[in-house]
Design a protein around this motif. Structure first.
Motif, PDB file in Angstrom:
ATOM      1  N   ARG A  27       0.840  -1.211   0.000  1.00 55.04           N
ATOM      2  CA  ARG A  27       0.000   0.000   0.000  1.00 55.04           C
ATOM      3  C   ARG A  27       0.871   1.256   0.000  1.00 55.04           C
ATOM      4  N   VAL A  28       1.947   1.245   0.783  1.00 48.05           N
ATOM      5  CA  VAL A  28       2.830   2.413   0.844  1.00 48.05           C
ATOM      6  C   VAL A  28       3.528   2.623  -0.495  1.00 48.05           C
ATOM      7  N   VAL A  29       3.913   1.554  -1.141  1.00 42.83           N
ATOM      8  CA  VAL A  29       4.524   1.654  -2.472  1.00 42.83           C
ATOM      9  C   VAL A  29       3.573   2.350  -3.434  1.00 42.83           C
ATOM     10  N   THR A  67       4.579  -0.171  -9.734  1.00 39.64           N
ATOM     11  CA  THR A  67       4.619   1.180 -10.293  1.00 39.64           C
ATOM     12  C   THR A  67       5.371   1.257 -11.621  1.00 39.64           C
ATOM     13  N   GLY A  68       5.666   0.119 -12.230  1.00 43.51           N
ATOM     14  CA  GLY A  68       6.071   0.099 -13.623  1.00 43.51           C
ATOM     15  C   GLY A  68       7.541   0.011 -13.949  1.00 43.51           C
ATOM     16  N   ASN A  88      -3.204  -3.336  -8.078  1.00 46.66           N
ATOM     17  CA  ASN A  88      -3.362  -2.044  -7.402  1.00 46.66           C
ATOM     18  C   ASN A  88      -3.604  -0.936  -8.430  1.00 46.66           C
ATOM     19  N   PRO A  89      -4.803  -0.337  -8.451  1.00 47.93           N
ATOM     20  CA  PRO A  89      -5.097   0.693  -9.459  1.00 47.93           C
ATOM     21  C   PRO A  89      -4.247   1.947  -9.312  1.00 47.93           C
ATOM     22  N   LEU A 111      -5.096  -4.089 -15.002  1.00 47.23           N
ATOM     23  CA  LEU A 111      -5.484  -4.422 -13.635  1.00 47.23           C
ATOM     24  C   LEU A 111      -5.877  -5.890 -13.571  1.00 47.23           C
ATOM     25  N   GLY A 112      -5.263  -6.630 -12.656  1.00 47.85           N
ATOM     26  CA  GLY A 112      -5.611  -8.039 -12.552  1.00 47.85           C
ATOM     27  C   GLY A 112      -4.785  -8.779 -11.522  1.00 47.85           C
ATOM     28  N   ASP A 113      -5.164 -10.028 -11.279  1.00 47.80           N
ATOM     29  CA  ASP A 113      -4.550 -10.897 -10.275  1.00 47.80           C
ATOM     30  C   ASP A 113      -3.736 -11.973 -10.979  1.00 47.80           C
ATOM     31  N   GLY A 114      -2.510 -12.186 -10.534  1.00 43.07           N
ATOM     32  CA  GLY A 114      -1.643 -13.186 -11.138  1.00 43.07           C
ATOM     33  C   GLY A 114      -2.143 -14.605 -10.987  1.00 43.07           C
TER      34      GLY A 114
END
Length: 289
Positions: A27-29, A67-68, A88-89, A111-114
């Motif tokens: 979340r902090v990231v 974050t890419g 995480n959007p 956006l998606g889950d691995g």
């Protein structure tokens, strides 16, 4: 950066200083736009590309793009479409903006889950998953998904972190709380076994060790991360709370990593030459006569 700034601002608006002090690392990231690069940073990303040899024009996927950093680094070197997948959007918004700002137009963030990815079977020539599998509840299910979307004769590249020696239990427990995911004390063999499947060859395996960082170096890095433009609009007390939270995580992780190592591992289904080597070799040492 409007969308990314709005997303982060809206997320921070709903949080008090006390709330920030309880956030997990992911979340902090997302809130700080922390680079969140793989172990070894850009050198590891470039080494994966060097070893995997993705074919020009063939799609590449990063699972857990955050974050890419990695997806953008890959796209900057490849003449191919790169997709970053993250749940995480806010992180996706930062990643999208960064790609646009740097002129990298062959990367897309989804956006998606691995553990259940929104892609067709046999889509990607290279699937890169760094250490994200460690954060997932079902390692085997996630890895099955990686192989499902991997094209025939494609490469699955992983950079798992593992323990070279057992950490003290209070430290392991603290890291588990920080990442908000179960943290098993796994060794290198565990990850080799997890990624192995019938008909899959481990074609590359490069092990590395971590170097401890000083308190001053950690403090400098925290200051760099929290000096970003989108945080200038936030109340000083919230930025200070984010800074304190990041410092806590980095110091905790630095201690934990002193017990760890990581490897660049490349797996290839259907590799045409899977025969084991009888006479093993290693890089020659430089000698003088």
């Amino acid at each position: 950066m409007v969308t990314a700034t709005i997303a982060a601002a809206e997320a921070l608006d709903g949080l008090s200083v006390a709330d920030i002090a309880k956030l997990d690392f992911s979340r902090v990231v997302g809130l700080t736009n922390e680079p969140n690069m793989p172990s070894g940073g850009g050198e590891t990303v470039r080494r994966v590309l060097q070893l995997a040899h993705p074919r020009p024009g063939r799609p590449v996927l990063e699972v857990g793009s955050n974050t890419g950093y990695t997806s953008i680094e890959m796209a900057s070197w490849l003449d191919a479409p790169v997709t970053g997948l993250d749940y995480n959007p806010v992180s996706n918004a930062f990643a999208t903006h960064k790609a646009q700002r740097t002129g990298i137009d062959n990367v897309t963030f989804v956006l998606g889950d691995g553990q259940g990815m929104p892609f067709e079977d046999n889509t990607f020539d290279l699937v890169f998953c760094s250490n994200v599998t460690s954060f997932m509840a079902d390692h085997a299910k996630a890895i099955d998904e990686y192989y499902r979307v991997l094209a025939p004769l494609g490469v699955l590249a992983a950079v798992p972190i593992y323990y070279r020696s057992a950490p003290p239990e209070p430290l392991r427990s603290a890291v588990e709380e920080a990442i908000a995911a179960p943290l098993k004390v796994t060794d290198k063999d565990y990850w080799v076994d997890m990624f192995s499947r019938e008909g899959v060859s481990l074609v590359e395996d490069e092990p590395y060790e971590y170097v401890r960082q000083s308190g001053e170096r950690i403090a400098e890095y925290v200051e760099t991360v929290t000096r970003q433009p989108h945080l200038e609009l936030q109340p000083a007390e919230k930025v200070a709370a984010l800074r304190e939270r990041l410092a806590h995580f980095y110091e905790l992780f630095d201690e934990n990593l002193s017990y760890c190592g990581y490897s660049i591992m490349l797996f290839r289904p259907g590799h045409p030459n899977p025969e084991p080597v009888l006479h093993a070799t290693r890089p020659a040492r430089t000698t003088s006569l």
